[in-house]
Design a protein around this motif. Sequence first.
Motif, short mmCIF file in Angstrom:
data_model
loop_
_atom_site.label_atom_id
_atom_site.label_comp_id
_atom_site.label_asym_id
_atom_site.label_seq_id
_atom_site.Cartn_x
_atom_site.Cartn_y
_atom_site.Cartn_z
N GLU A 27 0.84 -1.21 0.00
CA GLU A 27 0.00 0.00 0.00
C GLU A 27 0.87 1.25 0.00
N SER A 60 1.14 5.55 0.47
CA SER A 60 0.54 6.56 1.35
C SER A 60 -0.31 7.57 0.59
N CYS A 61 -0.25 7.58 -0.76
CA CYS A 61 -1.11 8.48 -1.53
C CYS A 61 -1.30 7.94 -2.93
N GLY A 62 -2.23 8.51 -3.67
CA GLY A 62 -2.54 8.06 -5.01
C GLY A 62 -1.49 8.37 -6.05
N CYS A 63 -0.56 9.26 -5.75
CA CYS A 63 0.49 9.60 -6.71
C CYS A 63 1.61 8.56 -6.73
N THR A 64 1.54 7.59 -5.82
CA THR A 64 2.55 6.54 -5.71
C THR A 64 1.88 5.20 -6.01
N THR A 65 2.44 4.45 -6.97
CA THR A 65 1.82 3.19 -7.37
C THR A 65 2.82 2.03 -7.27
N SER A 85 2.21 15.85 -8.93
CA SER A 85 1.32 16.86 -9.48
C SER A 85 1.62 18.24 -8.91
N PHE A 136 9.05 16.03 -1.48
CA PHE A 136 8.09 14.98 -1.17
C PHE A 136 8.78 13.82 -0.47
N LYS A 188 7.24 9.84 0.54
CA LYS A 188 6.09 8.93 0.52
C LYS A 188 6.50 7.58 1.10
#
Length: 145
Positions: free
Chosen positions: A69, A71-76, A99, A104, A106
Amino acid sequence: MKRFYLVLLMISSFAVSASAQKMVRSNNDVLVFKQTTHNFGKIPQGKPVNHHFELTNKGKSPLIIETVEASCGCTTPEWSQEPIPAGGTSKIQVGFNASSEGHFQKNITVFYNNGQVKTLTISGEVYPSPTTSAPLNPSLSLLKQ
């Protein structure tokens, strides 16, 4: 009063024993990453970047990565669903698409072998992308006249 001290002694010895067992378990961890952090350095805004975290199963039985998982949608994160054999290696690919500009950091959480957890971290500095493909040329307006 003697009972009070006896109970206190038992509780403290239990706490020391439990923390010692925890320390032994963490030293014998079966999932070992080559590195747990990665700094992308300076990257342009809106341009995806990727990094592979290499891992090894140091255990004596197959290791199963249950989920990963971000911590945010910008990391896959992407990983193999196949069990990793004892002594085997694998990779977790982590993609990042910024974005917004600025620093940053993450976290990526790896869940494996029925509830064990490891955390990976990516970081860097995002600078704004140019709005045009080429820098503006002030001399161009003189040629148009």
